[in-house]
Motif scaffolding. Sequence first.
Motif, PDB file in Angstrom:
ATOM      1  N   ALA A  16       0.824  -1.212   0.000  1.00  0.00           N
ATOM      2  CA  ALA A  16       0.000   0.000   0.000  1.00  0.00           C
ATOM      3  C   ALA A  16       0.862   1.267   0.000  1.00  0.00           C
ATOM      4  O   ALA A  16       0.501   2.259  -0.651  1.00  0.00           O
ATOM      5  CB  ALA A  16      -0.936  -0.007   1.203  1.00  0.00           C
ATOM      6  N   ASP A  17       1.999   1.260   0.695  1.00  0.00           N
ATOM      7  CA  ASP A  17       2.875   2.435   0.714  1.00  0.00           C
ATOM      8  C   ASP A  17       3.394   2.763  -0.689  1.00  0.00           C
ATOM      9  O   ASP A  17       3.547   3.932  -1.042  1.00  0.00           O
ATOM     10  CB  ASP A  17       4.051   2.227   1.664  1.00  0.00           C
ATOM     11  N   CYS A  18       3.650   1.739  -1.477  1.00  0.00           N
ATOM     12  CA  CYS A  18       4.126   1.964  -2.848  1.00  0.00           C
ATOM     13  C   CYS A  18       3.039   2.600  -3.702  1.00  0.00           C
ATOM     14  O   CYS A  18       3.314   3.486  -4.526  1.00  0.00           O
ATOM     15  CB  CYS A  18       4.590   0.657  -3.476  1.00  0.00           C
ATOM     16  N   VAL A  19       1.804   2.173  -3.514  1.00  0.00           N
ATOM     17  CA  VAL A  19       0.686   2.776  -4.245  1.00  0.00           C
ATOM     18  C   VAL A  19       0.516   4.235  -3.807  1.00  0.00           C
ATOM     19  O   VAL A  19       0.235   5.118  -4.624  1.00  0.00           O
ATOM     20  CB  VAL A  19      -0.613   1.966  -4.032  1.00  0.00           C
ATOM     21  N   SER A  20       0.746   4.507  -2.524  1.00  0.00           N
ATOM     22  CA  SER A  20       0.670   5.882  -2.018  1.00  0.00           C
ATOM     23  C   SER A  20       1.701   6.769  -2.709  1.00  0.00           C
ATOM     24  O   SER A  20       1.418   7.912  -3.070  1.00  0.00           O
ATOM     25  CB  SER A  20       0.912   5.919  -0.509  1.00  0.00           C
ATOM     26  N   VAL A  21       2.908   6.240  -2.897  1.00  0.00           N
ATOM     27  CA  VAL A  21       3.961   6.994  -3.584  1.00  0.00           C
ATOM     28  C   VAL A  21       3.540   7.291  -5.022  1.00  0.00           C
ATOM     29  O   VAL A  21       3.757   8.395  -5.530  1.00  0.00           O
ATOM     30  CB  VAL A  21       5.306   6.226  -3.542  1.00  0.00           C
ATOM     31  N   LEU A  22       2.907   6.323  -5.679  1.00  0.00           N
ATOM     32  CA  LEU A  22       2.454   6.549  -7.052  1.00  0.00           C
ATOM     33  C   LEU A  22       1.391   7.635  -7.122  1.00  0.00           C
ATOM     34  O   LEU A  22       1.419   8.498  -8.011  1.00  0.00           O
ATOM     35  CB  LEU A  22       1.920   5.247  -7.665  1.00  0.00           C
ATOM     36  N   LEU A  26       1.747  11.293  -9.054  1.00  0.00           N
ATOM     37  CA  LEU A  26       0.815  11.760 -10.081  1.00  0.00           C
ATOM     38  C   LEU A  26       0.296  13.163  -9.783  1.00  0.00           C
ATOM     39  O   LEU A  26      -0.321  13.790 -10.630  1.00  0.00           O
ATOM     40  CB  LEU A  26      -0.352  10.777 -10.221  1.00  0.00           C
ATOM     41  N   GLY A  27       0.552  13.644  -8.573  1.00  0.00           N
ATOM     42  CA  GLY A  27       0.147  15.006  -8.219  1.00  0.00           C
ATOM     43  C   GLY A  27      -1.243  15.097  -7.631  1.00  0.00           C
ATOM     44  O   GLY A  27      -1.628  16.121  -7.105  1.00  0.00           O
ATOM     45  N   SER A  28      -2.006  14.030  -7.731  1.00  0.00           N
ATOM     46  CA  SER A  28      -3.346  14.033  -7.169  1.00  0.00           C
ATOM     47  C   SER A  28      -3.414  12.942  -6.124  1.00  0.00           C
ATOM     48  O   SER A  28      -3.201  11.776  -6.419  1.00  0.00           O
ATOM     49  CB  SER A  28      -4.387  13.768  -8.257  1.00  0.00           C
ATOM     50  N   THR A  29      -3.715  13.338  -4.889  1.00  0.00           N
ATOM     51  CA  THR A  29      -3.785  12.345  -3.814  1.00  0.00           C
ATOM     52  C   THR A  29      -5.219  11.883  -3.597  1.00  0.00           C
ATOM     53  O   THR A  29      -5.521  11.259  -2.583  1.00  0.00           O
ATOM     54  CB  THR A  29      -3.202  12.922  -2.514  1.00  0.00           C
ATOM     55  N   THR A  30      -6.090  12.185  -4.559  1.00  0.00           N
ATOM     56  CA  THR A  30      -7.473  11.716  -4.464  1.00  0.00           C
ATOM     57  C   THR A  30      -7.797  10.870  -5.690  1.00  0.00           C
ATOM     58  O   THR A  30      -7.183  10.999  -6.741  1.00  0.00           O
ATOM     59  CB  THR A  30      -8.464  12.895  -4.399  1.00  0.00           C
ATOM     60  N   ILE A  31      -8.783  10.011  -5.519  1.00  0.00           N
ATOM     61  CA  ILE A  31      -9.240   9.151  -6.608  1.00  0.00           C
ATOM     62  C   ILE A  31     -10.720   9.446  -6.834  1.00  0.00           C
ATOM     63  O   ILE A  31     -11.503   9.510  -5.880  1.00  0.00           O
ATOM     64  CB  ILE A  31      -9.026   7.657  -6.254  1.00  0.00           C
ATOM     65  N   ILE A  58      -4.606   4.481   1.914  1.00  0.00           N
ATOM     66  CA  ILE A  58      -3.592   4.718   0.882  1.00  0.00           C
ATOM     67  C   ILE A  58      -3.573   6.189   0.487  1.00  0.00           C
ATOM     68  O   ILE A  58      -2.494   6.800   0.375  1.00  0.00           O
ATOM     69  CB  ILE A  58      -3.851   3.809  -0.345  1.00  0.00           C
ATOM     70  N   THR A  59      -4.739   6.792   0.299  1.00  0.00           N
ATOM     71  CA  THR A  59      -4.777   8.222  -0.065  1.00  0.00           C
ATOM     72  C   THR A  59      -4.311   9.094   1.107  1.00  0.00           C
ATOM     73  O   THR A  59      -3.654  10.115   0.888  1.00  0.00           O
ATOM     74  CB  THR A  59      -6.191   8.645  -0.525  1.00  0.00           C
ATOM     75  N   ALA A  60      -4.620   8.675   2.339  1.00  0.00           N
ATOM     76  CA  ALA A  60      -4.139   9.440   3.503  1.00  0.00           C
ATOM     77  C   ALA A  60      -2.613   9.390   3.561  1.00  0.00           C
ATOM     78  O   ALA A  60      -1.948  10.408   3.829  1.00  0.00           O
ATOM     79  CB  ALA A  60      -4.742   8.874   4.788  1.00  0.00           C
ATOM     80  N   LYS A  61      -2.030   8.240   3.309  1.00  0.00           N
ATOM     81  CA  LYS A  61      -0.575   8.098   3.304  1.00  0.00           C
ATOM     82  C   LYS A  61       0.033   8.920   2.161  1.00  0.00           C
ATOM     83  O   LYS A  61       1.095   9.528   2.330  1.00  0.00           O
ATOM     84  CB  LYS A  61      -0.199   6.611   3.151  1.00  0.00           C
TER      85      LYS A  61
END
Length: 157
Positions: A16-22, A26-31, A58-61
């Motif tokens: 999950a931390d790796c997905v957070s980095v991605l 991407l500049g957007s921490t929301t989905i 994941i988005t919080a991280k």
Amino acid sequence: MPPKVATENGQKVVPADCVSVLLMALGSTTISKAQYDMMSALDGTRTASSFEHQFRTITAKAKELKARAEQGETFQPVAPAKKGGQTTSGTPKAPARKRKDMSSGSEDATPSKKTKTPKPRGKKAQTPLEDAIEEDFPDDAEEFIKSEKKWEDEVFA
């Protein structure tokens, strides 16, 4: 230590931390809702709401990592392990011994092994089966078997 590539149902698992980095990269921490709907469609078993719930941490991280990076924090990667010579046990490996030069003629050089000549033995009366078996084996088979047995006893004792 976790396996190099974890799989679940034949799919590679990314922490999950790796997905957070991605997400952060991407500049957007929301989905968006449309993206959750797309994930649900691709998965075929889970709902968009299920993905949204899973991605909350994941988005919080991702937001936390973005803030840390903006404050100038740098993240140091793990150094690669040294190859060769590493042992898995706590005991160090014994150093390899070098061969001595045999051409020097020194007294401490190991003499070459002498070859043995088989002792002639008188033949006893054999059955036809023993004659057939003996025909298939080389003349020195008995010596070879004895030397192999001796070697096994020395090595595996």
